[in-house]
Design a protein around this motif. Structure first.
Motif, mmCIF file in Angstrom:
data_model
loop_
_atom_site.group_PDB
_atom_site.id
_atom_site.type_symbol
_atom_site.label_atom_id
_atom_site.label_comp_id
_atom_site.label_asym_id
_atom_site.label_seq_id
_atom_site.Cartn_x
_atom_site.Cartn_y
_atom_site.Cartn_z
ATOM 1 N N ARG A 187 -36.133 1.272 -18.851
ATOM 2 C CA ARG A 187 -35.005 2.081 -19.317
ATOM 3 C C ARG A 187 -34.243 2.643 -18.118
ATOM 4 O O ARG A 187 -34.810 2.886 -17.060
ATOM 5 C CB ARG A 187 -35.501 3.224 -20.187
ATOM 6 N N GLY A 188 -32.955 2.832 -18.278
ATOM 7 C CA GLY A 188 -32.143 3.322 -17.167
ATOM 8 C C GLY A 188 -30.909 4.041 -17.645
ATOM 9 O O GLY A 188 -30.814 4.477 -18.797
ATOM 10 N N GLU A 189 -29.949 4.113 -16.753
ATOM 11 C CA GLU A 189 -28.711 4.855 -17.032
ATOM 12 C C GLU A 189 -27.490 3.951 -16.902
ATOM 13 O O GLU A 189 -26.448 4.366 -16.428
ATOM 14 C CB GLU A 189 -28.584 6.045 -16.064
ATOM 15 N N GLY A 190 -27.643 2.701 -17.299
ATOM 16 C CA GLY A 190 -26.503 1.796 -17.283
ATOM 17 C C GLY A 190 -26.509 0.794 -16.148
ATOM 18 O O GLY A 190 -25.535 0.034 -15.991
ATOM 19 N N GLN A 191 -27.569 0.735 -15.335
ATOM 20 C CA GLN A 191 -27.635 -0.249 -14.261
ATOM 21 C C GLN A 191 -27.637 -1.658 -14.860
ATOM 22 O O GLN A 191 -28.210 -1.898 -15.928
ATOM 23 C CB GLN A 191 -28.885 -0.041 -13.403
ATOM 24 N N THR A 192 -27.016 -2.604 -14.182
ATOM 25 C CA THR A 192 -26.849 -3.945 -14.734
ATOM 26 C C THR A 192 -27.352 -5.008 -13.773
ATOM 27 O O THR A 192 -27.304 -4.856 -12.552
ATOM 28 C CB THR A 192 -25.374 -4.227 -15.065
ATOM 29 N N LEU A 193 -27.807 -6.106 -14.360
ATOM 30 C CA LEU A 193 -28.280 -7.269 -13.620
ATOM 31 C C LEU A 193 -27.611 -8.499 -14.207
ATOM 32 O O LEU A 193 -27.706 -8.752 -15.409
ATOM 33 C CB LEU A 193 -29.809 -7.385 -13.739
ATOM 34 N N GLY A 194 -26.903 -9.251 -13.373
ATOM 35 C CA GLY A 194 -26.220 -10.455 -13.827
ATOM 36 C C GLY A 194 -27.042 -11.700 -13.533
ATOM 37 O O GLY A 194 -27.600 -11.841 -12.451
ATOM 38 N N ALA A 203 -22.822 -20.819 -17.713
ATOM 39 C CA ALA A 203 -23.592 -19.879 -18.539
ATOM 40 C C ALA A 203 -23.853 -18.646 -17.704
ATOM 41 O O ALA A 203 -24.095 -18.744 -16.496
ATOM 42 C CB ALA A 203 -24.902 -20.493 -19.020
ATOM 43 N N ALA A 204 -23.781 -17.473 -18.331
ATOM 44 C CA ALA A 204 -24.020 -16.222 -17.608
ATOM 45 C C ALA A 204 -24.499 -15.168 -18.599
ATOM 46 O O ALA A 204 -24.136 -15.195 -19.782
ATOM 47 C CB ALA A 204 -22.750 -15.749 -16.900
ATOM 48 N N TRP A 205 -25.308 -14.259 -18.083
ATOM 49 C CA TRP A 205 -25.855 -13.177 -18.903
ATOM 50 C C TRP A 205 -25.714 -11.864 -18.142
ATOM 51 O O TRP A 205 -25.738 -11.840 -16.905
ATOM 52 C CB TRP A 205 -27.343 -13.394 -19.190
ATOM 53 N N LEU A 206 -25.597 -10.783 -18.898
ATOM 54 C CA LEU A 206 -25.579 -9.449 -18.310
ATOM 55 C C LEU A 206 -26.682 -8.627 -18.969
ATOM 56 O O LEU A 206 -26.697 -8.452 -20.185
ATOM 57 C CB LEU A 206 -24.226 -8.760 -18.504
ATOM 58 N N VAL A 207 -27.622 -8.150 -18.149
ATOM 59 C CA VAL A 207 -28.737 -7.328 -18.614
ATOM 60 C C VAL A 207 -28.431 -5.880 -18.243
ATOM 61 O O VAL A 207 -28.084 -5.599 -17.093
ATOM 62 C CB VAL A 207 -30.062 -7.770 -17.971
ATOM 63 N N THR A 208 -28.557 -4.968 -19.186
ATOM 64 C CA THR A 208 -28.218 -3.562 -18.952
ATOM 65 C C THR A 208 -29.413 -2.681 -19.283
ATOM 66 O O THR A 208 -30.035 -2.830 -20.343
ATOM 67 C CB THR A 208 -27.016 -3.138 -19.822
ATOM 68 N N ARG A 209 -29.713 -1.767 -18.360
ATOM 69 C CA ARG A 209 -30.775 -0.785 -18.582
ATOM 70 C C ARG A 209 -30.151 0.461 -19.196
ATOM 71 O O ARG A 209 -29.353 1.139 -18.554
ATOM 72 C CB ARG A 209 -31.466 -0.445 -17.266
ATOM 73 N N PRO A 279 -20.898 -4.410 -7.296
ATOM 74 C CA PRO A 279 -20.434 -3.047 -7.047
ATOM 75 C C PRO A 279 -21.584 -2.061 -7.172
ATOM 76 O O PRO A 279 -22.391 -2.157 -8.093
ATOM 77 C CB PRO A 279 -19.388 -2.827 -8.154
ATOM 78 N N ASP A 280 -21.697 -1.141 -6.262
ATOM 79 C CA ASP A 280 -22.840 -0.223 -6.222
ATOM 80 C C ASP A 280 -22.624 0.937 -7.176
ATOM 81 O O ASP A 280 -22.372 2.060 -6.772
ATOM 82 C CB ASP A 280 -23.050 0.270 -4.790
ATOM 83 N N ARG A 281 -22.753 0.631 -8.489
ATOM 84 C CA ARG A 281 -22.620 1.690 -9.480
ATOM 85 C C ARG A 281 -23.884 2.501 -9.592
ATOM 86 O O ARG A 281 -23.884 3.609 -10.111
ATOM 87 C CB ARG A 281 -22.290 1.068 -10.842
ATOM 88 N N ALA A 282 -25.019 1.936 -9.133
ATOM 89 C CA ALA A 282 -26.301 2.652 -9.251
ATOM 90 C C ALA A 282 -26.485 3.518 -8.027
ATOM 91 O O ALA A 282 -27.011 3.111 -7.021
ATOM 92 C CB ALA A 282 -27.441 1.647 -9.381
#
Length: 529
Positions: A187-194, A203-209, A279-282
């Motif tokens: 669980r997180g605060e919106g951090q993402t992994l592409g 094909a592409a996916w976006l994983v969001t915590r 982008p360093d949003r985390a």
């Protein structure tokens, strides 16, 4: 399965294969798996599932197909007793037996029809659910078979993409955390992994915590961290069959977990996928001095006993007094390290105690010591045998040891010990400079099974030091999770701190001592950057 935790396992309707393609794919992947294993050495170790032999791998795949086929054939509304127990004893060719299992499942699904419903671990599902699940499981194990016999892993792009869809979905939502409680740590605060596939098809996916858990979707949006590789290699990274190469990697706690039943494999050393920062949003959020967003960790050390042996450590403290010559007490044994201590024969240079330990992280031919102000995260797995008993005096199985300025001697700043207190056997974390037991749990349930340990430490003088200690049992049950701040985790004037593992025990509690051993594997360390 309760309705509130059921999941639509075919949510990506525009990309999900048809039942006919799933059946075809199951036969394709089973044939590829069979081609790798047929004629192979049954006792060969599977490098990506080091606890298994090739015979174990073949048995797992063939039995799973037959178990699923029986589940579909009977339209069962409850879980069956387990995969078929048909032995893989060499009485028939592996290839024929494996292909037959896939055919049995396809035939059962066709006979049941697309509108039938039956039990699954995510609630009632059509037969295509089990075609998909067995196809994707077989695909991952085809990678295991290829790694064992030296073949090439092959999978059609559409099947690889759907396997990634399913694997990411199985990390998501309330069902995932109920089945595997350790996923709550993601669980997180919106951090993402592409996740991005190179080449065709795109094909592409976006994983969001999120605060409620992990979500994933097909998306080409940029993530905070992005993984790029072919679809086949993305699948192998996600299932822990290939390591990640990183220019900036997420915390070990954010890495996706394997969805298979295999133990976590060691790094193969092959570098295929690339990972780059978006982008360093985390940002570096902190709570009480401990990083909470999982960003900014760098792996420093991950020894493999088969490759590194005891050279993984800065020193080996085996029979320091020379009282048991010719008998190894500390050994690299397959994928693990073993520590033996004999009673009453083994005695340390201090005659009131016994010591068989390893100390320090050796990497690149040099020791890497911990410096003041650094925050580290250590992971390992333990097998605590019943013969290694808790004692009323000290029995340490792990230490963080601060070297004295002179280079001789020093003191521990942390100790994990097996302690018998008030009639109870516990495993406890002691912070001696703070005179604090940071955490403890019952030892009995942890014995004679592999348990996973994670220890995060901010190495600082009081009151800036902190610890976060977890122990996870097989199946993902978290049996201990403690966090303490305001501690003294640094020894002033120290030349650096080194981790130690093994058995270091007092001889005072004579009645509770006997011959014993300890097993250790899956060591790694991470430095907060």
């Amino acid at each position: 399965m309760d309705k509130d935790v059921s999941m639509d396992m075919n949510r990506d309707v525009d990309t999900a294969p048809t039942p006919e393609r799933l059946a075809e794919g199951l036969r394709e992947q089973t044939a590829a798996f069979a081609a790798h294993v047929d004629g192979g050495d049954p006792d060969a170790r599977v490098p990506t599932c080091p606890e298994w032999t090739l015979r174990d791998l073949v048995a797992h795949v063939g039995r799973a197909h037959r178990w699923a086929a029986e589940l579909v054939r009977t339209r069962s509304q409850e879980v069956a007793g387990g995969p078929s127990r048909v032995p893989v004893d060499g009485s028939e060719p592996w290839r024929d037996w494996l292909l037959e299992g896939a055919d049995l499942l396809v035939a059962a699904a066709e006979e049941a029809g697309p509108d039938a419903t039956l039990w699954s671990f995510v609630g009632p599902q059509p037969p295509a659910f089990w075609l998909r699940r067995m196809l994707n499981d077989t695909s991952v194990h085809q990678a295991d078979a290829a790694a064992t016999t030296g073949g090439a892993f092959t999978i059609a792009p559409d099947l690889a993409a759907d396997a990634i869809d399913e694997a990411l979905l199985m990390l998501s939502g309330p069902w995932a955390e109920k089945a595997r409680p350790q996923l709550a740590r993601l669980r997180g605060e919106g951090q993402t992994l592409g996740w991005r596939a190179t080449g065709a098809p795109p094909a592409a996916w976006l994983v969001t915590r999120t605060p409620d858990g992990v979500t994933s979707r097909r998306s080409s949006a940029e993530g905070d961290v992005n993984v790029s590789a072919s679809l086949a290699d993305l699948l192998r990274v996600l299932s822990r069959r290939l390591p990640r190469t990183t220019r900036r990697s997420p915390s070990p706690a954010t890495a996706p977990s394997s969805t298979t039943g295999c133990p976590t494999p060691p790094s193969s050393g092959r570098a295929v996928p690339s990972v780059r920062a978006g982008p360093d949003r985390a940002a570096d959020d902190r709570r009480g001095g401990r990083p909470v967003n999982g960003s900014g960790w760098r792996r420093v050390w991950a020894p493999d006993p088969r490759r590194d042996g005891l050279d993984a450590f800065a020193s080996v403290e085996d029979d320091r007094a020379g009282v048991h010559p010719g008998v190894p007490h500390v050994r690299a044994l397959g994928t693990m390290y073993r520590f033996d201590v004999h009673h009453p024969g083994d005695v340390d240079t201090y005659p009131d105690r016994q010591r068989q330990e390893v100390r320090g992280m050796r990497t690149g031919g040099r020791e890497r010591r911990i410096a003041e102000g650094e925050t580290w995260r250590f992971r390992w797995s333990w097998y605590l045998t019943g013969a290694l008993r808790a004692t009323t005096s000290f029995t340490h199985v792990h230490q963080m040891f601060a070297s004295a300025p002179s280079g001789k001697g020093g003191e521990p700043v942390l100790m994990i010990s097996l302690r018998h207190r008030d009639g109870r056997d516990t495993v406890e974390l002691n912070v001696p400079r703070s005179r604090t037991i940071a955490g403890a749990t019952a030892l009995g349930p942890l014995r004679a099974r592999w348990i996973d340990v994670e220890l995060e430490v901010g190495f600082r003088p009081a009151p800036a030091g902190h610890v976060h200690w977890t122990i996870t049992a097989p199946g993902g049950d978290r049996v201990l999770d403690v966090e303490r701040g305001g501690l003294a985790t640094w020894s002033p004037g120290s030349r650096g701190i080194s981790p130690k593992w093994g058995v270091y025990r007092s001889l005072k509690d004579e009645a509770r001592l006997n011959d014993a051993h300890l097993l250790l594997r899956n060591l790694s360390s991470w430095l907060r950057t």
